[in-house]
Design a protein around this motif. Sequence first.
Motif, short mmCIF file in Angstrom:
data_model
loop_
_atom_site.label_atom_id
_atom_site.label_comp_id
_atom_site.label_asym_id
_atom_site.label_seq_id
_atom_site.Cartn_x
_atom_site.Cartn_y
_atom_site.Cartn_z
N PRO A 186 31.99 6.79 -35.33
CA PRO A 186 31.61 6.16 -36.61
C PRO A 186 30.23 5.49 -36.55
CG PRO A 186 33.11 4.72 -35.41
CD PRO A 186 32.91 5.94 -34.55
N HIS A 187 29.67 5.30 -37.71
CA HIS A 187 28.32 4.73 -37.81
C HIS A 187 28.27 3.40 -38.54
CE1 HIS A 187 26.80 8.59 -36.34
NE2 HIS A 187 27.63 9.17 -37.19
N ARG A 188 29.31 3.13 -39.31
CA ARG A 188 29.25 1.90 -40.15
C ARG A 188 30.28 0.87 -39.71
NH1 ARG A 188 29.71 5.05 -45.87
NH2 ARG A 188 27.88 6.38 -45.62
N THR A 189 30.76 1.02 -38.51
CA THR A 189 31.83 0.14 -38.03
C THR A 189 31.25 -0.93 -37.11
OG1 THR A 189 32.16 1.84 -36.37
CG2 THR A 189 33.67 1.84 -38.21
N PRO A 190 32.01 -1.96 -36.82
CA PRO A 190 31.49 -3.04 -35.95
C PRO A 190 30.97 -2.52 -34.62
CG PRO A 190 33.56 -3.70 -36.96
CD PRO A 190 33.36 -2.27 -37.34
N ALA A 191 31.60 -1.48 -34.09
CA ALA A 191 31.09 -0.84 -32.87
C ALA A 191 30.91 0.63 -33.16
CB ALA A 191 32.07 -1.03 -31.72
N ALA A 192 29.91 1.24 -32.54
CA ALA A 192 29.75 2.69 -32.63
C ALA A 192 30.70 3.32 -31.62
CB ALA A 192 28.32 3.08 -32.35
N ARG A 193 30.68 4.66 -31.50
CA ARG A 193 31.67 5.30 -30.64
C ARG A 193 31.55 4.77 -29.20
NH1 ARG A 193 33.77 11.45 -30.82
NH2 ARG A 193 33.32 11.05 -33.01
N LEU A 194 32.70 4.43 -28.64
CA LEU A 194 32.71 3.80 -27.32
C LEU A 194 32.84 4.83 -26.23
CD1 LEU A 194 34.78 0.96 -28.69
CD2 LEU A 194 32.78 0.53 -27.24
N ASP A 195 32.17 4.57 -25.16
CA ASP A 195 32.20 5.47 -24.01
C ASP A 195 33.44 5.15 -23.18
OD1 ASP A 195 31.79 6.97 -21.78
OD2 ASP A 195 29.70 6.31 -21.45
N GLU A 196 34.54 5.80 -23.54
CA GLU A 196 35.81 5.49 -22.86
C GLU A 196 35.82 6.01 -21.43
OE1 GLU A 196 39.34 6.10 -25.21
OE2 GLU A 196 38.37 5.35 -27.03
N ALA A 197 35.07 7.09 -21.19
CA ALA A 197 34.99 7.63 -19.83
C ALA A 197 34.34 6.61 -18.91
CB ALA A 197 34.22 8.93 -19.84
N ARG A 198 33.32 5.94 -19.41
CA ARG A 198 32.65 4.94 -18.60
C ARG A 198 33.61 3.80 -18.25
NH1 ARG A 198 27.28 2.23 -17.94
NH2 ARG A 198 27.98 0.29 -17.01
N ALA A 199 34.44 3.43 -19.22
CA ALA A 199 35.40 2.34 -18.99
C ALA A 199 36.33 2.69 -17.83
CB ALA A 199 36.20 2.05 -20.26
N THR A 200 36.63 3.97 -17.67
CA THR A 200 37.49 4.40 -16.57
C THR A 200 36.72 4.54 -15.26
OG1 THR A 200 38.77 5.63 -18.20
CG2 THR A 200 39.21 6.13 -15.90
N ARG A 201 35.53 5.09 -15.37
CA ARG A 201 34.72 5.32 -14.15
C ARG A 201 34.25 4.03 -13.53
NH1 ARG A 201 31.89 9.01 -16.92
NH2 ARG A 201 30.09 7.64 -16.99
N HIS A 202 33.84 3.09 -14.35
CA HIS A 202 33.33 1.80 -13.86
C HIS A 202 34.18 0.69 -14.45
CE1 HIS A 202 29.80 3.95 -12.50
NE2 HIS A 202 29.66 4.46 -13.72
N PRO A 203 35.37 0.50 -13.87
CA PRO A 203 36.29 -0.47 -14.48
C PRO A 203 35.68 -1.88 -14.52
CG PRO A 203 37.34 0.74 -12.68
CD PRO A 203 35.90 1.10 -12.65
N ASP A 204 35.66 -2.44 -15.71
CA ASP A 204 35.19 -3.82 -15.89
C ASP A 204 36.29 -4.51 -16.68
OD1 ASP A 204 34.01 -6.21 -16.63
OD2 ASP A 204 32.05 -5.32 -17.02
N LEU A 205 37.25 -5.08 -15.95
CA LEU A 205 38.52 -5.47 -16.55
C LEU A 205 38.64 -6.98 -16.74
CD1 LEU A 205 40.66 -3.04 -14.37
CD2 LEU A 205 39.78 -2.65 -16.67
N ARG A 206 37.59 -7.70 -16.34
CA ARG A 206 37.62 -9.16 -16.51
C ARG A 206 36.20 -9.69 -16.41
NH1 ARG A 206 39.40 -11.91 -10.85
NH2 ARG A 206 38.73 -13.76 -11.98
N TYR A 207 36.04 -10.93 -16.86
CA TYR A 207 34.72 -11.53 -16.77
C TYR A 207 34.44 -11.99 -15.35
CZ TYR A 207 30.81 -14.63 -17.49
OH TYR A 207 29.59 -15.23 -17.41
#
Lengths: 448, 506
Positions: free
Chosen positions: B462-483
């Motif tokens: 999407p283009h008009r949403t609060p976030a554009a399309r998220l890179d879900e593959a990156r979320a899996t490859r480089h887990p960033d699960l907490r601050y």
Amino acid sequence: MSYLAHTADDRRRMLERLDVADVSDLFADVPESVRLGRPLRLPPGLSEAALVRRMASLAEANRGTDRLVCFLGGGATDRFIPALVREVVGRAEFLTAYTPYQAEISQGTLQAIWEFQSMMAELTGMDVAQASMYDGASAVAEAALLAASATGRSRVVALRSVDPQSRAVLRTYAAGRGLEVVEVGDRGDGRADLDALAAAVDDATCAVIVADPNFFGVIEAAPEVAEVAHRHGALCVAQVDPVALAVLTPPGEWGADVAVGEGQPLGIPLAYGGPYLGFFAVREALVRRLPGRLAGATYDARGERGFALTFQTREQHIRRERATSNICTNQALLALAASVYLASLGPQGLREAAERSLALAHAAARRIAALPGYRLANEAPFFDEFAVRAPVPAERVQATLLRHGLLGGSDLGEDYPERRGELLFAVTEARTEEEVDRLVAALEEAGA
Amino acid sequence: MKTIFEKSVPGRRAVWFEPAREAAPADAVPEGRRRRTPPRLPELAEVDILRHYVAMSQRNYSIASGPYPLGSCTMKYNPVVNEAVAALPGFASLHPRQPAATVQGALRLMVELEAALCEITGMDAFTLQPAAGAQGELTGMLIVRAYHRARGEGGQRTQVLVPDSAHGTNPATAAMAGFEVVAVPSDRRGNVDVAALRARASERTAGLMLTNPNTLGVFDDGIEEIAAIVHEAGGLVYYDGANLNPILGVARPGDMGFDLVHLNLHKTFSTPHGGGGPGAGPVGVKDFLRPYLPGPRPVRLAAREGQEEYGLEPPSESSIGRVRSFYGNFLVLVRAYAYILAQGGEGLRRVAEDAVLAANYLAHELGPDYPLAYDRRPMHEFVVSTAALKRETGVRALDLAKGMCDEGVHPPTVYFPLTVEEAMMVEPTETEAVENLDRLAAAFRRVAEIARTDPERLRTAPHRTPAARLDEARATRHPDLRYRPGLSLPERDPQAAPAGAAAPPA
């Protein structure tokens, strides 16, 4: 009242558009033989005003902690809830959203989950926390399943001082997976019997489950328990009280591999037992075995940071019968409540709540132990719950307290026959010195 | 936006507590067990906490924003009066260990809810303990197991039959209960393939798990034969109540041959989904399975001095044991009861009728790019396949869904059921007015049109949403699960083009 939108005219126009004469034609696939063929035997619908009256009359038939002073604990804790928690949790944008599968229009929920994971990891001293379980009890059970799959072993050793309901749920879940559950008692003072534990844990043991503080309120010999578990290559599962963690060394520091617990003390109403919040945190190496949802940070196509559900291949909607758990719906809104609670208190406020609980509970325990015929059941350090032996039967004490508008003293004998007559009290930061005075006076009267 | 940790300033605070007048003894916490490093929780002024969460809430789509036609999720309007009654102190402030005499209203509510659920489903008894549908399923499957064990057939009946179109929770649950999962294919009409079922049912069958209407949105009219086949083989028939909404007051699982059911109270009986929960998953059984229910169960005791009295009945010896602490998600039960009281028997039937009408109407209005996966009259939801549109334009169902986000509505469920290629599963629910259904249909048709005129726009939507399309593959490859201070992802990707370069197309 009706929450339906269509007028008779709307329905007629829609049916016309479908070229269908009557709405009953849409149900043609339902065989006549299985149709109900009569109206449901339920009372006619109510107006909103009548509904509110009816529900209010049911509510008024209860006397809750808004009218009685609560010294009950044992798996549900009466703590102060900041107004901000309800304000945020009541926002329709959080309340009426679905599970955030469409990440681009669910950033609020996803970021809230990620922040919750962060806060719980901080609090427990573990590496990673997931997005929530149903309650503390099912979190214990799922932790045992995780340990079984991580070690390839099938024997679970639980200390009997772990919350009886959590052990009951553990037994139920364990039966499904064919795990054996062995229980180990305490030394009589409420602390784990480490010799008996060492004898019970063997190389077939996948997990040792310890509660800290335990069901008697006692601060456990937790580091020693973890050591016994590790000696045999078993995982140590810790069930912890999130508020106590402001003053106690967290499980991540004393060697637990999995930290779980009941999150209800973190800004969630007592609500006669639910909805509550299970939390579940692990060491890094166990991340891919976690049950349930997990949010991760990533970037969107514009290069802005955003959040998405991740490691979904662990979950039932992808992995089906090979999933780490069948959990789907969780307790997301309660996780939001816990986050707002922890943000509102911050490290200092949480510490103050824990210190005030510790102090009031110790003052109460000291004074109760000094009453004629009363003594503390366990000579061991405790946080804000403690068990008391009374000179008269538990029911008599409870009845006297209730007459004075006080709730307290659940009978440990319900779950521990050898502790019949021992009364468990919780004194949290929500209590005052005056309320403790009332408790002590009522106990004195009951014992006379 | 920044995370709450990035807004934290040491020393800032909101809620505080007075210290107790008398401090705890110095040795209250044993030496070595006192926490030395405080948890790094955020430190903010109260107003900034409020603003943080309000800003996040504004990045959410919700039922309060617009229609939410997620198939299989039953995202109907959540009556706000339910929130008001669930917040009554007489419910919200009850400690679960209070004496029964002080919680008569709560016990009565649960007893009356159980009776209503029995009437609605045609079952004889319920446990209200399970916290969600999946936990209800586990409860049900453990009851199936206990039943066979009691009959001396526990060792033999190791298989649970699950249709290939079933929710993922079904096979996951059967496995958790220690069963082997045997998939049953669907026939050309989307029903259970009866011949295949017959071939798989045997003396090893513990039971069958089934939704009806099924996940394809069609009512399996062979249900009586299906139940008979499983019963003849000695198995039990389990009803997954995920799709109860369209048969309320029309037909009852108990009359179709089901032995036990779970309900998703949060769906059918409208508790807000809360971004993922809480729910409630009560399990109902026929009389012969009553002894296996978890306990304790709220019951009506003999009336005393003309006054009804309620209590908690301990579980029987044969019970499968507890599945959750205390009595379940009580406040969800309160909402469900309020919903049932508000609708009444006739109102519930109206819910079913309008839900089915809405789905049929919407299916009709979507146009030729969204053909039904099974050419049958749908019930409350329907499954379309956009495989043809994909072959023509290269645009996937996922891209269409992301495109619908730009149209200001929530997309349907995609890629479920797994048996339908490029599946979209649509459930409008009974609470959407016809204008909203028209708006949804327009959004579907519009994205199909864009798929032909500007497919790239959908692939990057999407283009008009609060976030554009998220890179879900990156979320899996480089887990960033907490601050983690200094280690977590910065707010903007340092590798990305400067902000504004990838501006949304007009």
